[in-house]
Scaffold this motif. Structure first.
Motif, mmCIF file in Angstrom:
data_model
loop_
_atom_site.group_PDB
_atom_site.id
_atom_site.type_symbol
_atom_site.label_atom_id
_atom_site.label_comp_id
_atom_site.label_asym_id
_atom_site.label_seq_id
_atom_site.Cartn_x
_atom_site.Cartn_y
_atom_site.Cartn_z
ATOM 1 N N THR A 14 -9.559 -4.176 -2.341
ATOM 2 C CA THR A 14 -8.634 -5.303 -2.236
ATOM 3 C C THR A 14 -8.935 -6.135 -0.999
ATOM 4 O O THR A 14 -8.937 -7.374 -1.054
ATOM 5 C CB THR A 14 -7.176 -4.804 -2.195
ATOM 6 N N LEU A 15 -9.205 -5.483 0.118
ATOM 7 C CA LEU A 15 -9.565 -6.243 1.316
ATOM 8 C C LEU A 15 -10.895 -6.971 1.145
ATOM 9 O O LEU A 15 -11.069 -8.085 1.646
ATOM 10 C CB LEU A 15 -9.604 -5.320 2.542
ATOM 11 N N GLN A 16 -11.820 -6.354 0.421
ATOM 12 C CA GLN A 16 -13.085 -7.037 0.146
ATOM 13 C C GLN A 16 -12.851 -8.271 -0.719
ATOM 14 O O GLN A 16 -13.416 -9.341 -0.478
ATOM 15 C CB GLN A 16 -14.053 -6.083 -0.552
ATOM 16 N N TYR A 57 -9.602 -0.620 -0.069
ATOM 17 C CA TYR A 57 -10.822 -1.211 0.490
ATOM 18 C C TYR A 57 -11.358 -2.329 -0.401
ATOM 19 O O TYR A 57 -11.802 -3.374 0.092
ATOM 20 C CB TYR A 57 -11.857 -0.106 0.707
ATOM 21 N N GLU A 69 -6.814 1.828 8.191
ATOM 22 C CA GLU A 69 -6.399 0.678 7.384
ATOM 23 C C GLU A 69 -6.035 -0.508 8.278
ATOM 24 O O GLU A 69 -6.393 -1.653 7.981
ATOM 25 C CB GLU A 69 -5.226 1.083 6.486
ATOM 26 N N ILE A 112 -0.230 -7.484 4.239
ATOM 27 C CA ILE A 112 -0.312 -6.064 3.897
ATOM 28 C C ILE A 112 0.865 -5.289 4.498
ATOM 29 O O ILE A 112 1.121 -5.351 5.704
ATOM 30 C CB ILE A 112 -1.629 -5.455 4.420
ATOM 31 N N ASN A 136 0.828 -1.199 0.000
ATOM 32 C CA ASN A 136 0.000 0.000 0.000
ATOM 33 C C ASN A 136 0.865 1.254 0.000
ATOM 34 O O ASN A 136 1.581 1.524 0.958
ATOM 35 C CB ASN A 136 -0.918 0.004 1.231
ATOM 36 N N ALA A 191 -6.706 -11.145 6.164
ATOM 37 C CA ALA A 191 -5.974 -9.892 5.939
ATOM 38 C C ALA A 191 -5.064 -9.633 7.137
ATOM 39 O O ALA A 191 -5.523 -9.391 8.253
ATOM 40 C CB ALA A 191 -6.947 -8.742 5.752
ATOM 41 N N ALA A 219 -7.925 -4.740 8.937
ATOM 42 C CA ALA A 219 -7.280 -6.050 8.832
ATOM 43 C C ALA A 219 -7.871 -7.029 9.843
ATOM 44 O O ALA A 219 -8.373 -6.629 10.895
ATOM 45 C CB ALA A 219 -5.782 -5.914 9.044
ATOM 46 N N ASN A 220 -7.784 -8.316 9.529
ATOM 47 C CA ASN A 220 -8.227 -9.349 10.476
ATOM 48 C C ASN A 220 -7.217 -9.549 11.601
ATOM 49 O O ASN A 220 -7.595 -9.856 12.734
ATOM 50 C CB ASN A 220 -8.428 -10.681 9.744
#
Length: 268
Positions: free
Chosen positions: A182-184, A180, A228, A216, A123, A193, A232-233
């Motif tokens: 990309t995370l989806q 956003y 951001e 990431i 990123n 993530a 993330a998870n």
């Protein structure tokens, strides 16, 4: 081998276009310089449009191989050749090729077959040499591919390609991605993530790297912002001693990827 045209004017339209490609002003094309990168390009599926060599270039085997694949070739006097190069000590050969047409579908296909089920998401990574070094490390670890966000350095600039040493020709590299979305995309494909954050509680070797992940990294200058990170998870950090606050982005990626590789080798 077909006869090679000789160009003697630096204002030749083909050379003018080549300098535009070198300077990133022709986004559909990439500039490849030097014996090693040219050889790597020949091993790939790249479509090669042009080859330019200096009149002092002496590698008939490589010339013959390029001649069979390039749409056009030209030989240049040394001073004219120097006008198109990106390095001070060029090795006498330059290719112009079409930019790799990577796709999300290609990335998903490689993800299904990679021995390390990780997609790297960079990123706002601004250093092209770091980008290229990460591509090379990602290929060495057999990760699925790379996603590069908007506002990042050009993943296929001459500097990035030299640092990648051919890896960018072979692994999927998707550019200009939205954070956003990309995370989806990752969530829809059950990728965890995992954000690198200097303030994370968990250390990188505590993660279960057998799980498919979107790994990431933030920019070299300011990392990821809090919004951001919260998306993330999981978050992880690399523990450091002697009050060292951060590591080079490519070094950080190498440390984490090869710990992930170790876990996958050890536990199968």
């Amino acid at each position: 081998m077909r006869e090679i045209e000789k160009i003697t004017s630096r204002d030749n339209r083909r050379l003018v276009r080549t300098r535009k490609v070198r300077d990133g002003k022709e986004p559909s094309l990439i500039f490849i310089e030097g014996r090693r990168l040219v050889s790597e390009a020949l091993r790939s599926e790249l479509k090669i449009e042009e080859c330019f060599v200096s009149e002092n270039f002496r590698d008939e085997e490589l010339l013959d191989a390029v001649n069979r694949k390039a749409a056009a070739m030209a030989i240049l006097p040394e001073k004219i050749y120097d006008s198109i190069t990106d390095t001070k000590k060029s090795q006498g050969i330059v290719l112009i090729a079409e930019r790799p047409a990577n796709s999300w579908a290609a990335l998903e296909l490689r993800l299904a077959g990679a021995s390390l089920p990780i997609v790297i998401f960079l990123n706002e990574a601004n250093n092209p040499s770091n980008l290229g070094a990460i591509f090379r490390t990602a290929e060495a670890a057999d990760t699925a591919g790379i996603i590069v966000s908007r506002n990042s350095a050009d993943a296929f600039s001459p500097k990035a390609l030299r640092a990648a040493m051919g890896a960018a020709f072979r692994i999927p590299v998707l550019e200009n991605a939205d954070f956003y979305k990309t995370l989806q995309w990752a969530g829809d494909r059950n990728l965890t993530a995992t954000a690198c954050d200097i303030d994370a509680e968990d250390e990188y070797f505590e993660a279960d790297w057998k799980l498919p992940r979107l790994l990431i990294f933030g920019s070299e200058a300011h990392g990821l912002d809090r919004t951001e990170i919260e998306m993330a998870n999981e978050t992880i950090r690399i523990p450091m001693e002697n009050d060292v606050e951060s590591l080079n982005l490519a070094v950080s990626a190498g440390i984490i990827l090869f710990e992930a590789k170790r876990q996958n080798i050890v536990t199968g």
